[in-house]
Write an enzyme that holds these catalytic residues in place. Structure first.
Site, PDB file in Angstrom:
ATOM      1  N   GLU A   3       0.805  -1.216   0.000  1.00  0.00           N
ATOM      2  CA  GLU A   3       0.000   0.000   0.000  1.00  0.00           C
ATOM      3  C   GLU A   3       0.838   1.267   0.000  1.00  0.00           C
ATOM      4  O   GLU A   3       0.516   2.230  -0.668  1.00  0.00           O
ATOM      5  CB  GLU A   3      -0.932   0.029   1.224  1.00  0.00           C
ATOM      6  CG  GLU A   3      -1.686   1.344   1.270  1.00  0.00           C
ATOM      7  CD  GLU A   3      -2.856   1.390   2.226  1.00  0.00           C
ATOM      8  OE1 GLU A   3      -2.864   0.613   3.185  1.00  0.00           O
ATOM      9  OE2 GLU A   3      -3.737   2.220   1.997  1.00  0.00           O
ATOM     10  N   ASP A  44      -0.492  -5.070   3.231  1.00  0.00           N
ATOM     11  CA  ASP A  44      -1.088  -3.852   3.802  1.00  0.00           C
ATOM     12  C   ASP A  44      -0.571  -3.758   5.236  1.00  0.00           C
ATOM     13  O   ASP A  44      -0.981  -4.535   6.106  1.00  0.00           O
ATOM     14  CB  ASP A  44      -2.617  -3.917   3.773  1.00  0.00           C
ATOM     15  CG  ASP A  44      -3.224  -2.553   4.092  1.00  0.00           C
ATOM     16  OD1 ASP A  44      -2.500  -1.689   4.632  1.00  0.00           O
ATOM     17  OD2 ASP A  44      -4.414  -2.353   3.799  1.00  0.00           O
ATOM     18  N   ILE A  61      -1.040  -1.599   7.639  1.00  0.00           N
ATOM     19  CA  ILE A  61      -2.171  -1.399   8.569  1.00  0.00           C
ATOM     20  C   ILE A  61      -3.430  -1.258   7.721  1.00  0.00           C
ATOM     21  O   ILE A  61      -3.627  -0.259   7.038  1.00  0.00           O
ATOM     22  CB  ILE A  61      -2.024  -0.129   9.446  1.00  0.00           C
ATOM     23  CG1 ILE A  61      -0.701  -0.131  10.219  1.00  0.00           C
ATOM     24  CG2 ILE A  61      -3.208  -0.025  10.407  1.00  0.00           C
ATOM     25  CD1 ILE A  61      -0.514   1.082  11.139  1.00  0.00           C
ATOM     26  N   ASP A  62      -4.258  -2.278   7.743  1.00  0.00           N
ATOM     27  CA  ASP A  62      -5.550  -2.128   7.081  1.00  0.00           C
ATOM     28  C   ASP A  62      -6.528  -1.611   8.135  1.00  0.00           C
ATOM     29  O   ASP A  62      -6.669  -2.206   9.208  1.00  0.00           O
ATOM     30  CB  ASP A  62      -6.055  -3.450   6.498  1.00  0.00           C
ATOM     31  CG  ASP A  62      -7.323  -3.201   5.691  1.00  0.00           C
ATOM     32  OD1 ASP A  62      -7.260  -2.418   4.731  1.00  0.00           O
ATOM     33  OD2 ASP A  62      -8.375  -3.746   6.052  1.00  0.00           O
ATOM     34  N   THR A  92      -6.491   2.094   8.608  1.00  0.00           N
ATOM     35  CA  THR A  92      -5.621   3.162   9.142  1.00  0.00           C
ATOM     36  C   THR A  92      -6.443   4.230   9.879  1.00  0.00           C
ATOM     37  O   THR A  92      -6.020   4.735  10.918  1.00  0.00           O
ATOM     38  CB  THR A  92      -4.794   3.800   8.007  1.00  0.00           C
ATOM     39  OG1 THR A  92      -4.033   2.776   7.387  1.00  0.00           O
ATOM     40  CG2 THR A  92      -3.837   4.864   8.531  1.00  0.00           C
ATOM     41  N   ASP A 151      -5.771  -4.653   0.457  1.00  0.00           N
ATOM     42  CA  ASP A 151      -6.775  -4.758   1.528  1.00  0.00           C
ATOM     43  C   ASP A 151      -7.345  -6.170   1.610  1.00  0.00           C
ATOM     44  O   ASP A 151      -7.807  -6.588   2.670  1.00  0.00           O
ATOM     45  CB  ASP A 151      -7.958  -3.798   1.264  1.00  0.00           C
ATOM     46  CG  ASP A 151      -7.538  -2.339   1.206  1.00  0.00           C
ATOM     47  OD1 ASP A 151      -6.664  -1.949   1.991  1.00  0.00           O
ATOM     48  OD2 ASP A 151      -8.081  -1.590   0.365  1.00  0.00           O
TER      49      ASP A 151
HETATM   50  C1  IPD Z   1      -9.128   0.771   3.696  1.00  0.00           C
HETATM   51  C2  IPD Z   1      -9.987  -0.045   4.611  1.00  0.00           C
HETATM   52  C3  IPD Z   1     -11.443   0.274   4.394  1.00  0.00           C
HETATM   53  C4  IPD Z   1     -11.849   0.011   2.985  1.00  0.00           C
HETATM   54  C5  IPD Z   1     -10.974   0.762   2.021  1.00  0.00           C
HETATM   55  C6  IPD Z   1      -9.506   0.472   2.287  1.00  0.00           C
HETATM   56  P1  IPD Z   1      -6.618   1.274   4.599  1.00  0.00           P
HETATM   57  O1  IPD Z   1      -7.763   0.393   3.849  1.00  0.00           O
HETATM   58  O2  IPD Z   1      -9.797  -1.404   4.389  1.00  0.00           O
HETATM   59  O3  IPD Z   1     -12.264  -0.540   5.161  1.00  0.00           O
HETATM   60  O4  IPD Z   1     -13.167   0.408   2.818  1.00  0.00           O
HETATM   61  O5  IPD Z   1     -11.321   0.338   0.722  1.00  0.00           O
HETATM   62  O6  IPD Z   1      -8.720   1.218   1.396  1.00  0.00           O
HETATM   63  O7  IPD Z   1      -6.478   2.532   3.799  1.00  0.00           O
HETATM   64  O8  IPD Z   1      -7.097   1.523   5.959  1.00  0.00           O
HETATM   65  O9  IPD Z   1      -5.446   0.388   4.520  1.00  0.00           O
END
Ligand code: IPD
Length: 300
Positions: free
Chosen positions: A91, A112, A114-115, A117, A242
C-alpha cells in the site's frame, strides 16, 4: 497460542511449487512471514498507545501514519532478505516501486501494513496487518493479525483457515433475509453519483438483510465472514492489498469470493463480494445489480 496459530500454516505439509523456473518453498515463506508479522504486531501495539499523528495521501480521508510506512518497510526488508526474486506489492509504495502493481505468475507478496488506518488513528480497535502470498495468480498464504484484539487469522491453500490456531468455518447462511452483511462506504473526493450508488446498495441490504455492519477494515470484514460472525461482505473500492489475505481466509473457511456482478473475482478490480454460501452470493448479486460501480483498477 499465537505461535500455534502460525504453526498451522507452517508445517501442515511440505509444499514446494514450481513457478516458471523457480521452485518456491511455501513452508519457508510461511515461517518467515509469521516471524515478521509477529514483530510488526508489537510495533502496531506500541504505536497505538501514543497519539497517532497522520498525513493525508490522495484526499483528506486517505490517511497514513509513520507506523504504516515503518511496518511496510520492515516486512519488505525481512522478506526481501530471504526471497530477493519475489515480487512485492504494497500500500505505502515501499513495496511495488520497482515492479509496479501488475499481478503475474511470479511469487508475489501483497502487503497492507495497517488495514484500517483511520481506525488506528482514532483508537477504534479494528486494524490489522494483512499479508497475502500469491503464486501463479492464486492466493497461497494469508495472515491478518489484529494485535489490539489479539486475533491472528491464518490460512494456507487447501489447508483450512484458523483463528489463533483454532479451525474456523463460514456460517453456512443461505438466506439474505437472515444474514448479517458487512460493507464499507467511501466518500473520498467522489462525485455525488458515486456516493448515491453506495447508499442505494446499502439501502438494498438494510431492507433485505437482518443487519448491515461496517468495521472500517476490508481485511477485518473478510475475517468476520471466514469466522462465521458475518454472513456476507461487499465493497466496490477495496485495493488488492486490503483483500489479498482475506480472500484466502474466506475460501479456506468454506466461503465464496466473487465479483459483485456475479463473475469471477479479480483482485485488481477493486470489487469484491464474499459470502458464506453460493445461495447467499446469488441473492446479493441480485440486490446489487442496479447500482454497480467500476472504479479505476489497481493495475492501471
Ligand atoms: C481501507 C480499509 C477500508 C476500505 C478501504 C480500504 P486502509 O484500507 O480497508 O475498510 O473500505 O477500501 O482502502 O487505507 O485503511 O489500509
Amino acid at each position: 497460542m499465537l505461535k500455534s496459530a502460525c504453526q498451522r500454516i507452517l508445517y501442515g505439509f511440505l509444499r514446494c511449487h514450481r513457478c516458471k523456473s523457480t521452485m518456491v518453498n511455501v513452508d519457508q515463506c510461511a515461517e518467515q512471514i509469521c516471524q515478521l508479522v509477529d514483530q510488526a504486531g508489537k510495533q502496531l501495539l506500541e504505536a497505538s498507545k501514543e497519539l497517532r499523528k497522520f498525513e493525508t495521501k490522495a484526499h483528506s480521508r486517505d490517511l497514513v501514519t509513520t507506523t504504516d510506512g515503518a511496518i511496510e518497510k520492515q516486512l519488505m526488508q525481512g522478506l526481501q532478505l530471504k526471497f530477493p526474486q519475489h515480487v512485492y506489492i504494497g500500500e505505502e509504495g515501499t513495496a511495488g516501486a520497482a515492479t509496479g502493481r501488475k499481478l503475474s505468475d511470479a511469487p508475489t507478496w501483497i502487503i497492507d501494513p495497517i488495514d484500517g488506518t483511520i481506525n488506528f488513528v482514532h483508537g477504534f480497535p479494528y486494524s490489522c496487518i494483512s499479508v497475502g502470498f500469491w503464486l501463479n495468480q492464486q492466493p497461497e498464504l494469508a495472515i491478518c493479525y489484529n494485535p489490539l484484539l489479539q486475533q491472528r487469522f491464518t490460512a494456507r491453500r487447501n489447508a483450512g483457515a484458523y483463528l489463533n490456531g483454532q479451525r474456523i468455518r463460514v456460517s453456512g447462511q443461505t438466506q439474505l433475509q437472515r444474514a448479517l452483511i458487512m460493507h464499507e462506504l467511501q466518500a473520498a473526493n467522489f462525485p455525488r453519483e458515486l456516493i448515491d450508488r453506495q447508499i442505494c446498495n446499502a439501502e438494498q441490504m438494510m431492507l433485505k438483510a437482518h443487519a448491515l455492519r461496517t468495521t472500517g477494515s476490508a481485511a477485518m470484514n473478510l475475517c468476520l465472514v471466514a469466522l462465521g460472525a458475518a454472513d456476507g461482505y461487499f465493497e466496490f473500492f477495496p485495493h488488492a492489498w486490503d483483500v489479498a489475505a482475506g480472500v484466502l481466509l474466506v475460501r479456506e473457511a468454506g466461503g465464496v469470493i466473487i465479483d459483485p456482478a456475479g463473475g469471477d473475482f479479480d483482485i485488481m478490480s477493486r470489487r469484491l463480494l464474499a459470502t458464506a454460501t453460493p445461495q447467499l452470493a446469488h441473492q446479493m448479486v441480485q440486490a446489487l445489480a442496479n447500482w454497480q460501480i467500476y472504479e479505476q483498477r489497481d493495475d492501471v
